[in-house]
Design a protein around this motif. Structure first.
Motif, PDB file in Angstrom:
ATOM      1  N   SER A 100       0.750  -1.325  -0.082  1.00 22.66           N
ATOM      2  CA  SER A 100       0.090  -0.008   0.120  1.00 22.66           C
ATOM      3  C   SER A 100       1.040   1.003  -0.159  1.00 22.66           C
ATOM      4  CB  SER A 100      -0.977   0.109   1.115  1.00 22.66           C
ATOM      5  OG  SER A 100       0.091   0.197   2.410  1.00 22.66           O
ATOM      6  N   ALA A 101       0.199   2.368  -0.369  1.00 25.42           N
ATOM      7  CA  ALA A 101       0.830   3.633  -0.223  1.00 25.42           C
ATOM      8  C   ALA A 101       1.582   3.615   0.985  1.00 25.42           C
ATOM      9  CB  ALA A 101      -0.163   4.809  -0.504  1.00 25.42           C
ATOM     10  N   VAL A 102       0.721   3.555   2.118  1.00 27.42           N
ATOM     11  CA  VAL A 102       1.687   3.786   3.440  1.00 27.42           C
ATOM     12  C   VAL A 102       2.751   2.867   3.740  1.00 27.42           C
ATOM     13  CG1 VAL A 102       0.294   2.576   5.050  1.00 27.42           C
ATOM     14  CG2 VAL A 102       1.300   4.610   5.879  1.00 27.42           C
ATOM     15  N   GLU A 103       2.717   1.593   3.318  1.00 23.29           N
ATOM     16  CA  GLU A 103       3.968   0.697   3.523  1.00 23.29           C
ATOM     17  C   GLU A 103       5.231   1.219   2.615  1.00 23.29           C
ATOM     18  OE1 GLU A 103       1.461  -3.263   4.391  1.00 23.29           O
ATOM     19  OE2 GLU A 103       1.744  -2.895   2.390  1.00 23.29           O
ATOM     20  N   ASN A 104       4.683   1.572   1.230  1.00 21.69           N
ATOM     21  CA  ASN A 104       5.881   2.102   0.460  1.00 21.69           C
ATOM     22  C   ASN A 104       6.699   3.328   0.984  1.00 21.69           C
ATOM     23  OD1 ASN A 104       6.222   1.129  -2.387  1.00 21.69           O
ATOM     24  ND2 ASN A 104       4.163   0.869  -2.148  1.00 21.69           N
ATOM     25  N   VAL A 105       5.811   4.145   1.703  1.00 21.01           N
ATOM     26  CA  VAL A 105       6.330   5.181   2.208  1.00 21.01           C
ATOM     27  C   VAL A 105       7.161   4.922   3.565  1.00 21.01           C
ATOM     28  CG1 VAL A 105       6.012   7.498   3.331  1.00 21.01           C
ATOM     29  CG2 VAL A 105       4.884   6.698   1.347  1.00 21.01           C
ATOM     30  N   GLU A 106       6.657   3.993   4.372  1.00 21.19           N
ATOM     31  CA  GLU A 106       7.564   3.488   5.389  1.00 21.19           C
ATOM     32  C   GLU A 106       8.941   2.844   5.015  1.00 21.19           C
ATOM     33  OE1 GLU A 106       5.634   0.539   8.033  1.00 21.19           O
ATOM     34  OE2 GLU A 106       3.632   1.933   7.863  1.00 21.19           O
ATOM     35  N   LEU A 107       8.964   2.254   3.852  1.00 25.59           N
ATOM     36  CA  LEU A 107      10.242   1.567   3.466  1.00 25.59           C
ATOM     37  C   LEU A 107      11.767   2.035   4.095  1.00 25.59           C
ATOM     38  CD1 LEU A 107       9.795  -0.338   0.355  1.00 25.59           C
ATOM     39  CD2 LEU A 107       9.917  -1.461   2.457  1.00 25.59           C
ATOM     40  N   PRO A 108      11.820   3.344   3.536  1.00 23.71           N
ATOM     41  CA  PRO A 108      13.203   4.139   4.014  1.00 23.71           C
ATOM     42  C   PRO A 108      13.390   4.074   5.559  1.00 23.71           C
ATOM     43  CG  PRO A 108      12.121   5.456   2.475  1.00 23.71           C
ATOM     44  CD  PRO A 108      11.040   4.288   2.740  1.00 23.71           C
ATOM     45  N   LEU A 109      12.126   4.207   6.127  1.00 23.76           N
ATOM     46  CA  LEU A 109      12.404   3.965   7.628  1.00 23.76           C
ATOM     47  C   LEU A 109      12.666   2.814   8.159  1.00 23.76           C
ATOM     48  CD1 LEU A 109       9.201   6.360   8.433  1.00 23.76           C
ATOM     49  CD2 LEU A 109      11.656   6.961   8.504  1.00 23.76           C
ATOM     50  N   ARG A 120       4.991   4.141  11.227  1.00 25.11           N
ATOM     51  CA  ARG A 120       3.696   4.124  10.371  1.00 25.11           C
ATOM     52  C   ARG A 120       3.164   5.712  10.607  1.00 25.11           C
ATOM     53  NH1 ARG A 120      -0.357   0.838   8.327  1.00 25.11           N
ATOM     54  NH2 ARG A 120       1.376  -0.336   7.711  1.00 25.11           N
ATOM     55  N   LYS A 121       3.477   6.390  11.913  1.00 21.55           N
ATOM     56  CA  LYS A 121       3.035   7.552  12.264  1.00 21.55           C
ATOM     57  C   LYS A 121       3.867   8.664  11.185  1.00 21.55           C
ATOM     58  CE  LYS A 121       3.953  11.097  15.994  1.00 21.55           C
ATOM     59  NZ  LYS A 121       5.460  11.329  15.610  1.00 21.55           N
ATOM     60  N   ARG A 122       5.183   8.241  10.840  1.00 19.53           N
ATOM     61  CA  ARG A 122       5.807   9.332   9.993  1.00 19.53           C
ATOM     62  C   ARG A 122       5.503   9.127   8.697  1.00 19.53           C
ATOM     63  NH1 ARG A 122      11.911   9.213  12.483  1.00 19.53           N
ATOM     64  NH2 ARG A 122      12.299   9.872   9.942  1.00 19.53           N
ATOM     65  N   ALA A 123       5.262   8.118   8.142  1.00 24.04           N
ATOM     66  CA  ALA A 123       4.718   7.646   6.966  1.00 24.04           C
ATOM     67  C   ALA A 123       3.067   8.431   6.623  1.00 24.04           C
ATOM     68  CB  ALA A 123       4.588   6.272   6.612  1.00 24.04           C
ATOM     69  N   LYS A 124       2.460   8.183   7.785  1.00 26.47           N
ATOM     70  CA  LYS A 124       1.247   8.677   7.204  1.00 26.47           C
ATOM     71  C   LYS A 124       1.278  10.507   7.187  1.00 26.47           C
ATOM     72  CE  LYS A 124      -2.041   5.780   9.635  1.00 26.47           C
ATOM     73  NZ  LYS A 124      -2.691   5.393  10.807  1.00 26.47           N
ATOM     74  N   GLU A 125       2.365  10.993   8.175  1.00 25.64           N
ATOM     75  CA  GLU A 125       2.468  12.430   8.027  1.00 25.64           C
ATOM     76  C   GLU A 125       2.968  12.673   6.608  1.00 25.64           C
ATOM     77  OE1 GLU A 125       3.836  12.989  12.725  1.00 25.64           O
ATOM     78  OE2 GLU A 125       5.386  13.164  11.279  1.00 25.64           O
ATOM     79  N   ALA A 126       3.981  11.936   6.177  1.00 26.41           N
ATOM     80  CA  ALA A 126       4.241  12.414   4.869  1.00 26.41           C
ATOM     81  C   ALA A 126       3.381  12.376   3.641  1.00 26.41           C
ATOM     82  CB  ALA A 126       5.800  11.310   4.385  1.00 26.41           C
ATOM     83  N   LEU A 127       2.543  11.241   3.837  1.00 22.85           N
ATOM     84  CA  LEU A 127       1.334  11.092   2.931  1.00 22.85           C
ATOM     85  C   LEU A 127       0.355  12.326   3.202  1.00 22.85           C
ATOM     86  CD1 LEU A 127       0.871   7.350   3.011  1.00 22.85           C
ATOM     87  CD2 LEU A 127       1.197   8.714   0.932  1.00 22.85           C
ATOM     88  N   VAL A 128       0.240  12.747   4.250  1.00 23.35           N
ATOM     89  CA  VAL A 128      -0.657  14.046   4.524  1.00 23.35           C
ATOM     90  C   VAL A 128      -0.143  15.257   3.721  1.00 23.35           C
ATOM     91  CG1 VAL A 128      -1.460  15.727   6.174  1.00 23.35           C
ATOM     92  CG2 VAL A 128      -1.808  13.030   6.597  1.00 23.35           C
ATOM     93  N   ARG A 129       1.256  15.236   3.941  1.00 28.75           N
ATOM     94  CA  ARG A 129       2.041  16.332   3.300  1.00 28.75           C
ATOM     95  C   ARG A 129       1.904  16.617   1.748  1.00 28.75           C
ATOM     96  NH1 ARG A 129       3.438  19.690   1.469  1.00 28.75           N
ATOM     97  NH2 ARG A 129       5.279  21.134   1.515  1.00 28.75           N
ATOM     98  N   VAL A 130       1.845  15.320   1.227  1.00 30.04           N
ATOM     99  CA  VAL A 130       1.435  15.372  -0.178  1.00 30.04           C
ATOM    100  C   VAL A 130      -0.016  15.354  -0.644  1.00 30.04           C
ATOM    101  CG1 VAL A 130       3.741  14.379  -0.652  1.00 30.04           C
ATOM    102  CG2 VAL A 130       1.915  12.848  -0.528  1.00 30.04           C
ATOM    103  N   GLY A 131      -0.652  15.463   0.271  1.00 26.26           N
ATOM    104  CA  GLY A 131      -2.245  15.600  -0.087  1.00 26.26           C
ATOM    105  C   GLY A 131      -2.964  14.105  -0.263  1.00 26.26           C
ATOM    106  N   LEU A 132      -2.418  13.130   0.327  1.00 22.21           N
ATOM    107  CA  LEU A 132      -2.981  11.645  -0.122  1.00 22.21           C
ATOM    108  C   LEU A 132      -3.429  11.105   1.170  1.00 22.21           C
ATOM    109  CD1 LEU A 132      -0.394  10.255  -2.601  1.00 22.21           C
ATOM    110  CD2 LEU A 132      -2.840  11.028  -2.898  1.00 22.21           C
TER     111      LEU A 132
END
Ligand code: ATP
Ligand code: MG
Length: 227
Positions: A100-109, A120-132
């Motif tokens: 999923s989007a959030v799992e993809n964003v978590e990978l570098p972490l 999970r918290k930081r990946a969600k923040e990053a997705l909010v940051r890009v409007g998703l």
């Protein structure tokens, strides 16, 4: 100075003969800059990007990233620099198709050893940051091109890198999605992220604060501007 390239050459071997692809490249990027690299297909843009991104090493010359001589680094040290200091954005998104989007964003972490709840918290923040925020649990196949690229940008910024490196970030997008990506890049640069972006589209290059040109492996600046 964040990036210092001094007389960088890159040769590829073909039939045991060296083929020069980058020729005596001199290029400096300060903290907070936003630079576009333009040039025709085959001119050496991605080759230069791979060196700046610490994915490949030069044949000759010196490359300092944040003062560190990259040629002297081990593969382990390079992967740490890439993970902590650089965010990568590619033309074709390079997302993991089954995640999923959030799992993809978590990978570098995950690679950085951040614990699950914090990831999970930081990946969600990053997705909010890009409007998703509405699309966090969607898989890449369920997202439009522009949305996929915004997931990729969230993944690139989730570790708060010094440098965002983008190779044709709008190359696979329609004009509207491309404009959204450029708007995001502008905001990130205003927040202090240094950006180096490759593009062959003049309108996209105009979004940067400085443009340099590569042709047959040689780098040029416009008259009166520096490299
Ligand atoms: N791994 C490799 N081995 C041999 N030659 C290579 C390799 N990678 C790139 N080249 C050659 O180096 C030259 C520059 O390639 P590069 O990918 O940097 O171009 P580019 O400017 O990014 O082009 P494009 O706009 O099409 O992406 C090309 O002639 C290419 O064939
Ligand atoms: Mg390329």
């Amino acid at each position: 100075m964040l990036l210092q390239l001094k007389d960088i050459d890159k040769d590829y071997m073909q039939d045991k003969l060296p083929v020069p692809v980058l020729k005596k490249i001199n290029f400096n990027v300060s903290d907070g800059e936003y630079v576009a690299i333009m040039g025709p297909s085959g001119s050496g843009k991605s080759t230069m990007m791979n060196i700046i991104g610490c994915l490949d090493k030069q044949t000759a010359g010196e490359f300092l990233f944040d003062g560190t001589d990259i040629a002297q680094c081990s593969d382990k040290q390079l992967s740490i620099i890439r993970n902590k200091k650089i965010g990568f954005v590619f033309q074709n998104f390079n997302l993991m198709p089954r995640q999923s989007a959030v799992e993809n964003v978590e990978l570098p972490l995950l690679y950085a050893g951040v614990k699950k709840s914090e990831r999970r918290k930081r990946a969600k923040e990053a997705l909010v940051r890009v409007g998703l925020e509405e699309r966090m649990y969607f898989k890449p196949t369920q997202l439009s091109g522009g949305q996929k690229q915004r997931v990729a940008i969230a993944r690139a910024i989730v570790n708060k890198p010094r440098l965002l490196l983008a190779d044709e970030p709008t190359g696979a997008l329609d004009t509207k999605s491309g404009d959204q990506v450029m708007e995001l890049f502008k905001e990130l640069n205003d927040e202090g992220v240094t950006i180096v972006m490759i593009t062959h589209e003049p309108e996209i290059a105009q979004c940067a604060k400085r443009i340099v040109y590569i042709r047959d492996g040689e780098l040029f600046a416009r008259e009166g501007e520096s490299l």
